[in-house]
Scaffold this active site. Structure first.
Site, PDB file in Angstrom:
ATOM      1  N   GLU A 166       0.896  -0.997  -0.552  1.00 25.59           N
ATOM      2  CA  GLU A 166      -0.068  -0.176  -0.141  1.00 25.59           C
ATOM      3  C   GLU A 166       0.554   1.094  -0.047  1.00 25.59           C
ATOM      4  O   GLU A 166       0.815   2.138  -0.559  1.00 25.59           O
ATOM      5  CB  GLU A 166      -0.901  -0.374   1.133  1.00 25.59           C
ATOM      6  CG  GLU A 166      -2.103  -0.503   1.114  1.00 25.59           C
ATOM      7  CD  GLU A 166      -3.518  -0.666   0.268  1.00 25.59           C
ATOM      8  OE1 GLU A 166      -4.195   0.437   0.271  1.00 25.59           O
ATOM      9  OE2 GLU A 166      -2.806  -0.792  -1.528  1.00 25.59           O
ATOM     10  N   THR A 220      -6.396   9.300  -5.124  1.00 26.00           N
ATOM     11  CA  THR A 220      -6.764   8.928  -3.640  1.00 26.00           C
ATOM     12  C   THR A 220      -6.016   9.424  -3.233  1.00 26.00           C
ATOM     13  O   THR A 220      -5.975  10.062  -2.112  1.00 26.00           O
ATOM     14  CB  THR A 220      -6.592   7.074  -3.363  1.00 26.00           C
ATOM     15  OG1 THR A 220      -6.750   5.927  -3.480  1.00 26.00           O
ATOM     16  CG2 THR A 220      -5.890   6.519  -2.244  1.00 26.00           C
TER      17      THR A 220
END
Length: 327
Positions: free
Chosen positions: A148, A201
């Site tokens: 991530e 994001t």
């Protein structure tokens, strides 16, 4: 990431598989009121990784499908292969084992459904399976978090934890990570709609305020605690009352066309709550029962169509298993 010595793992080269194919699920991060600390996995969509043992040492990507050419084939730049390389280095196998990867994306990139985390989890679960499962899921978690970090610059576990562990997860801490599996009420369903609009994001995260009012923080703490209590008691009324976001939603909602109209539709259809999945633009109606989740998602999609916004729809129970071996 904590270092672990190679001698702790028993790798039998005679029993390493020739190939494996793994599915890892999409996830709904935040669960509306639990920014960066709550998330749950769904049955679909998700991503697939096929992994093959080859004679030449190293990690390579054979192909990527379903990404419209957006993801790198360079093994050092793709999060799936980079995390596999990281794990093999950790085990001291980087010069001894060769693997090639085929990645199939079944969900859009930038959907707010944990696209990068599903791919990363599928890849790490695949290499661990190929090697005979030397690491537990808990031991795999730090490598998933690193994936991530590579994907979005922020190493958090609200997507990778439910994708790897399955079910609903609570994430406590970052430097010393605790991942707690929470109970899943049997009738809890998600009606997910992904509007075809772009909400990166990184951009969505930059909108979040660094300081909040104490009264809002107290409200949010109470909602998270109430939601956790509701899950333990299978108290759908308490779950409904608790799933309200006063900190993140008001800011991020402005990036999602028709957000409050969709929210009104979902609640009118009987959903327990409605909010943004991850950083968006996907939205989720959380409901008691599949029929209510389906009705909410269908009516939301119809509303978007009437406003010339294309969308994808997914209806799922909470996936309590996480990744699975397909072959």
């Amino acid at each position: 990431m904590e270092s672990l010595e190679k001698k702790q793992y028993q790798i039998d080269f005679n029993n390493i598989l020739d190939h494996v194919r793994v599915f890892a699920p999409a996830t709904v991060a935040n669960m509306i009121c639990g920014f960066d600390v709550l998330g749950f996995a769904v049955d679909h969509p998700g991503d697939e990784v096929a992994m093959y043992r080859v004679a030449q040492p190293g990690v390579r990507i054979r192909s990527i499908a379903g990404d419209d050419g957006r993801l790198p084939l360079d093994a050092d730049k793709n999060t799936v292969s980079a995390c596999v390389k990281m794990l093999l280095t950790h085990l001291g196998l980087q010069d001894e084992l060769g693997v090639e990867i085929e990645l199939t994306k079944h969900m859009p990139i930038g959907s707010g459904l944990g696209s990068s985390s599903a791919s990363t989890v599928a890849g790490l679960f695949a290499i661990n399976t190929l090697l005979g499962n030397p690491l537990s899921k808990t031991a795999l978690m730090p490598f998933c978090v690193e994936g991530e970090r590579l994907a979005c610059g922020h190493g958090h576990a609200d997507n990778v934890a439910p994708a790897l562990m399955g079910g609903i997860t609570l994430i406590r801490g970052h430097n010393h990570l605790d991942v707690i599996s929470l109970p899943v009420p049997t009738e809890l369903y998600a009606g997910i709609v992904f509007p075809q609009v772009d909400v990166p994001t990184r951009d969505a995260r930059q909108l979040i305020k660094e300081k909040v009012l104490l009264k809002d923080a107290v409200t949010q703490w109470g909602n998270i605690a109430g939601l956790v209590a509701g899950l333990y008691e299978s108290d759908y009324d308490l779950i409904s009352r608790s799933m309200h976001d006063v900190l993140i939603e008001p800011t991020r909602a402005i990036l999602i066309p028709e957000f409050y109209e969709m929210k009104s539709i979902a609640l009118a259809a009987g959903a327990l709550s409605f909010g943004i999945s991850g950083s968006g633009p996907s939205v989720v109606a959380i409901a008691k029962g599949e029929a209510v989740a389906m009705q909410a998602a269908t009516e939301i999609q119809q509303h978007l169509t009437a406003h010339d916004i294309d969308s994808f729809k997914y209806v799922s129970a909470v996936n309590v298993h996480g990744p699975k071996i397909l072959g």
